[in-house]
Design a protein around this motif. Structure first.
Motif, mmCIF file in Angstrom:
data_model
loop_
_atom_site.group_PDB
_atom_site.id
_atom_site.type_symbol
_atom_site.label_atom_id
_atom_site.label_comp_id
_atom_site.label_asym_id
_atom_site.label_seq_id
_atom_site.Cartn_x
_atom_site.Cartn_y
_atom_site.Cartn_z
ATOM 1 N N THR A 193 0.939 -1.275 -0.033
ATOM 2 C CA THR A 193 -0.018 -0.154 -0.086
ATOM 3 C C THR A 193 0.936 1.336 -0.090
ATOM 4 O O THR A 193 0.658 2.089 -0.903
ATOM 5 N N THR A 194 1.952 1.213 0.847
ATOM 6 C CA THR A 194 2.822 2.373 0.904
ATOM 7 C C THR A 194 3.610 2.483 -0.349
ATOM 8 O O THR A 194 3.650 3.858 -0.786
ATOM 9 N N VAL A 195 3.977 1.351 -1.100
ATOM 10 C CA VAL A 195 4.648 1.406 -2.276
ATOM 11 C C VAL A 195 3.722 2.048 -3.342
ATOM 12 O O VAL A 195 3.954 2.873 -4.313
ATOM 13 N N ASP A 196 2.471 1.628 -3.444
ATOM 14 C CA ASP A 196 1.447 2.032 -4.360
ATOM 15 C C ASP A 196 1.368 3.264 -4.179
ATOM 16 O O ASP A 196 1.061 4.317 -5.193
ATOM 17 N N ASP A 197 0.940 3.888 -2.757
ATOM 18 C CA ASP A 197 0.817 5.227 -2.359
ATOM 19 C C ASP A 197 2.104 6.327 -2.876
ATOM 20 O O ASP A 197 2.029 7.403 -3.631
ATOM 21 N N GLU A 198 3.263 5.634 -2.640
ATOM 22 C CA GLU A 198 4.346 6.212 -2.908
ATOM 23 C C GLU A 198 4.490 6.330 -4.502
ATOM 24 O O GLU A 198 4.900 7.548 -5.230
ATOM 25 N N ALA A 199 4.214 5.161 -5.009
ATOM 26 C CA ALA A 199 4.162 5.201 -6.844
ATOM 27 C C ALA A 199 3.434 6.331 -7.198
ATOM 28 O O ALA A 199 3.674 6.985 -8.355
ATOM 29 N N GLU A 200 2.130 6.202 -6.719
ATOM 30 C CA GLU A 200 0.924 7.151 -7.053
ATOM 31 C C GLU A 200 1.591 8.578 -6.935
ATOM 32 O O GLU A 200 1.282 9.582 -7.811
ATOM 33 N N ARG A 201 2.144 8.793 -5.568
ATOM 34 C CA ARG A 201 2.516 10.316 -5.559
ATOM 35 C C ARG A 201 3.721 10.558 -6.348
ATOM 36 O O ARG A 201 3.838 11.690 -6.851
ATOM 37 N N THR A 202 4.604 9.535 -6.640
ATOM 38 C CA THR A 202 5.695 9.763 -7.567
ATOM 39 C C THR A 202 5.140 10.102 -9.067
ATOM 40 O O THR A 202 5.676 11.024 -9.709
ATOM 41 N N THR A 203 4.037 9.437 -9.385
ATOM 42 C CA THR A 203 3.553 9.726 -10.703
ATOM 43 C C THR A 203 3.136 10.968 -10.806
ATOM 44 O O THR A 203 3.285 11.701 -11.652
ATOM 45 N N ASP A 204 2.317 11.080 -9.620
ATOM 46 C CA ASP A 204 1.587 12.670 -9.568
ATOM 47 C C ASP A 204 2.667 13.782 -9.583
ATOM 48 O O ASP A 204 2.649 14.567 -10.262
ATOM 49 N N PHE A 205 3.872 13.374 -8.827
ATOM 50 C CA PHE A 205 4.941 14.357 -8.611
ATOM 51 C C PHE A 205 5.549 14.372 -10.089
ATOM 52 O O PHE A 205 5.988 15.700 -10.473
ATOM 53 N N THR A 206 5.740 13.145 -10.747
ATOM 54 C CA THR A 206 6.501 13.279 -12.073
ATOM 55 C C THR A 206 5.705 14.291 -13.092
ATOM 56 O O THR A 206 6.226 15.022 -13.844
ATOM 57 N N ALA A 207 4.374 13.805 -13.070
ATOM 58 C CA ALA A 207 3.433 14.509 -13.963
ATOM 59 C C ALA A 207 3.627 15.936 -13.862
ATOM 60 O O ALA A 207 3.597 16.974 -14.610
ATOM 61 N N GLN A 208 3.278 16.353 -12.396
ATOM 62 C CA GLN A 208 3.668 17.695 -12.095
ATOM 63 C C GLN A 208 4.707 18.505 -12.454
ATOM 64 O O GLN A 208 4.649 19.569 -12.839
ATOM 65 N N PHE A 209 5.748 17.721 -12.293
ATOM 66 C CA PHE A 209 7.102 17.783 -12.706
ATOM 67 C C PHE A 209 7.216 18.389 -14.040
ATOM 68 O O PHE A 209 7.931 19.168 -14.447
ATOM 69 N N LYS A 210 6.899 17.308 -14.860
ATOM 70 C CA LYS A 210 6.881 17.336 -16.223
ATOM 71 C C LYS A 210 6.105 18.840 -16.564
ATOM 72 O O LYS A 210 6.680 19.403 -17.496
ATOM 73 N N HIS A 211 4.666 18.822 -15.991
ATOM 74 C CA HIS A 211 4.164 20.162 -16.485
ATOM 75 C C HIS A 211 4.712 21.415 -16.080
ATOM 76 O O HIS A 211 4.846 22.259 -16.902
ATOM 77 N N ASP A 212 5.209 21.390 -14.749
ATOM 78 C CA ASP A 212 6.138 22.649 -14.324
ATOM 79 C C ASP A 212 7.454 22.622 -15.302
ATOM 80 O O ASP A 212 7.632 23.745 -15.706
ATOM 81 N N LEU A 213 7.935 21.568 -15.586
ATOM 82 C CA LEU A 213 9.122 22.026 -16.553
ATOM 83 C C LEU A 213 8.935 22.157 -18.116
ATOM 84 O O LEU A 213 9.164 23.104 -18.351
ATOM 85 N N ALA A 214 7.674 21.698 -18.550
ATOM 86 C CA ALA A 214 7.296 22.217 -19.706
ATOM 87 C C ALA A 214 6.589 23.705 -19.644
ATOM 88 O O ALA A 214 7.042 24.373 -20.556
#
Length: 516
Positions: free
Chosen positions: A154-175
């Motif tokens: 559950t923690t890994v899934d949450d962390e992966a989801e947070r990482t995915t959200d963070f990655t998407a947000q980071f990509k959006h911010d980077l763009a």
């Protein structure tokens, strides 16, 4: 299943949320990680007597039991051998005591075997209980591991989801940052380009201002030089006129003196003849001799005066020759200066062999051409930057046989500043285009005609290059040289001007293209 239920019912949680379970043998509570270590050292676990007396004792009382065990003095081999019950041998016993003793021995052996079986059974039950306890521990560990694994997953899934959200947000911010950076770079580039263009424009304006100032200064200097030259020319003209007047007067005086001298010489000749006659005569008349002496003195004075006038005449003639030479030299210098000034005043409208001539007020110019045979002349243009100098001329009402029916156009070679460097004779082909002016330029129907411009040299004019004075003369003589006119001029009929928009807003355009 009963073990699982029992294990699940025996779980406890303290105030901190730590799961504790009781020991199966001593009922004390231990954490899951410490329960297994406790089972290795728990003193309440039952173990069989090491002396094989058949008793089951707790670990904490094992040493005390060994000291008090009734089987301590027996041989250990008796306990180690395996008992195998023998079938009773039914023999006839002659004596009752021996049979009883033997039966007692057999009973003791059977009891011993039963005790060993009981001890084995107890040992197996103990081992089974140990296995059950181990199974409980394994189940507990498995449940703990599964719960931990589920929590970790559950923690890994949450962390992966947070990482995915963070990655998407980071990509959006980077763009967004890249877009902002690109816009900033574009803005900087545009600013730099605008700054450079403004700088270039300022430099260009400064250069143009300097050039204009230099041109104005040069123009003022030329105007002053021309004014001075005009003053000098006027002074020279006045001086020459005065010298001419003085020379005329001197010539008249000299001619009169020459006439007097000739008359005096004639008189001297006559006097000489009279003297000879008097000398030959035999008369001795004194008054005649005195008169002759007077005449001789007058003759000598006349001769001296004639010689003086002749010397003065020679001096005046020498001065006249010197003044004439100076006058011709000044005229040649003035002509050279006027030529240089005319070359400097050339303002060519084009220096690439392509020129478009805009003729405004077409109707008024056409009327003037019909009434006064006016000729329109264009600005000078060159075939190249240092090439031949050309000028276009247009007769809006035509000439010769085409007068009143055609527009006649020609191109003339003019004297240029670079003529000494060009090739002569020259033969230039020029396309003359009457431009159509429709609203859609793709639908334009231009009239294109070609003209050959020839000239033998820079110093001489071609046979076809007429003087400007000839243009004002009557064109009746041109009818005799139709072929020559066709070589000199091109013709646009007046009837074609009304078909399309060659004349629009009272403006006509003629384009001249020099063929390379």
């Amino acid at each position: 299943m009963s073990l699982n239920k029992r294990a699940s019912k025996s779980e406890f949680k303290d105030g901190k949320g730590i799961i504790e379970k009781p020991c199966y043998f001593c009922n004390e509570l231990f954490e899951l990680g410490k329960l297994q270590q406790h089972l290795k050292d728990c003193g309440s676990i039952l173990e069989q007597c090491p002396l094989r007396c058949g008793a089951w004792i707790q670990r904490k009382h094992r040493e005390t039991h060994v000291k008090e065990c009734p089987k301590k003095e027996r041989n250990s081999q008796t306990f180690e051998r395996s008992w195998s019950p023998q079938p009773p041998i039914h023999t006839w016993v002659p004596k009752a005591d021996e049979g009883i003793a033997r039966l007692e021995k057999e009973i003791d052996a059977i009891k011993l075997a039963l005790a060993e079986l009981a001890s084995h059974r107890d040992l197996q039950s103990t081992e089974i209980e140990n296995v059950r306890s181990k199974l409980i521990l394994i189940e507990e560990r498995t449940e703990h591991f599964i719960s931990t694994l589920v929590a970790i997953r559950t923690t890994v899934d949450d962390e992966a989801e947070r990482t995915t959200d963070f990655t998407a947000q980071f990509k959006h911010d980077l763009a967004n940052v890249q877009l902002a950076l690109q816009e900033m770079q574009n803005e900087q580039l545009n600013t730099a380009m605008r700054l450079e263009s403004a700088t270039n424009q300022i430099v260009h304006e400064q250069n143009e201002r300097e050039l204009l100032e230099q041109a104005l200064t040069h123009h003022d200097n030329r105007i002053r030089a021309v004014n001075k030259l005009e003053d000098v020319i006027e002074y020279l003209r006045q001086t020459v006129e005065e010298e001419r007047e003085r020379n005329t007067e001197s010539r008249a005086v000299l001619e009169a003196e020459l006439i007097e001298a000739r008359r005096s010489s004639q008189q001297l000749a006559h006097l000489s003849a009279l003297r000879e006659q008097l000398q030959t005569a035999s008369t001795s008349d004194r008054p005649a001799i005195d008169r002759l002496a007077i005449l001789e003195v007058a003759t000598a004075d006349a001769r001296a005066e004639a010689a003086e006038h002749a010397a003065k005449m020679d001096i005046v003639l020498r001065d006249m020759r010197a003044l004439t030479k100076s006058y011709h030299k000044l005229r040649s210098e003035l002509a050279d200066f006027q030529t240089r000034v005319s070359f400097d005043k050339y303002e060519t409208s084009s220096d690439n062999g392509h020129y478009i001539w805009r003729i405004d007020n077409f109707l008024a110019r056409m009327k003037d051409a019909k009434e006064n045979n006016t000729v329109l002349s264009s600005s000078h243009f060159r075939t190249s930057k240092f090439g031949y100098t050309l000028k276009a001329e247009v007769h809006l009402n035509g000439i010769g046989r085409w007068k009143g029916r055609h527009i006649t156009c020609t191109v003339r070679l003019m004297a240029g500043p670079y003529d000494p460097l060009l090739e002569w004779p020259c033969d230039i082909s020029v396309n003359i285009v009457l431009k159509d002016q429709p609203a859609n330029r793709k639908q334009a129907m231009d009239i294109v005609k070609t003209l050959q411009v020839r000239r033998r040299s820079a110093a001489t004019r071609h046979d076809y290059d007429d003087d400007e004075e000839d243009l004002s003369k009557s064109t009746e003589g041109l009818d005799k040289t139709v072929v020559q006119l066709k070589r000199q001029y091109i013709f646009f009929p007046h009837t074609s001007l009304d078909k399309l928009e060659y004349i629009k807003n009272d403006v006509m355009f003629l384009e001249f293209i020099v063929n390379k």
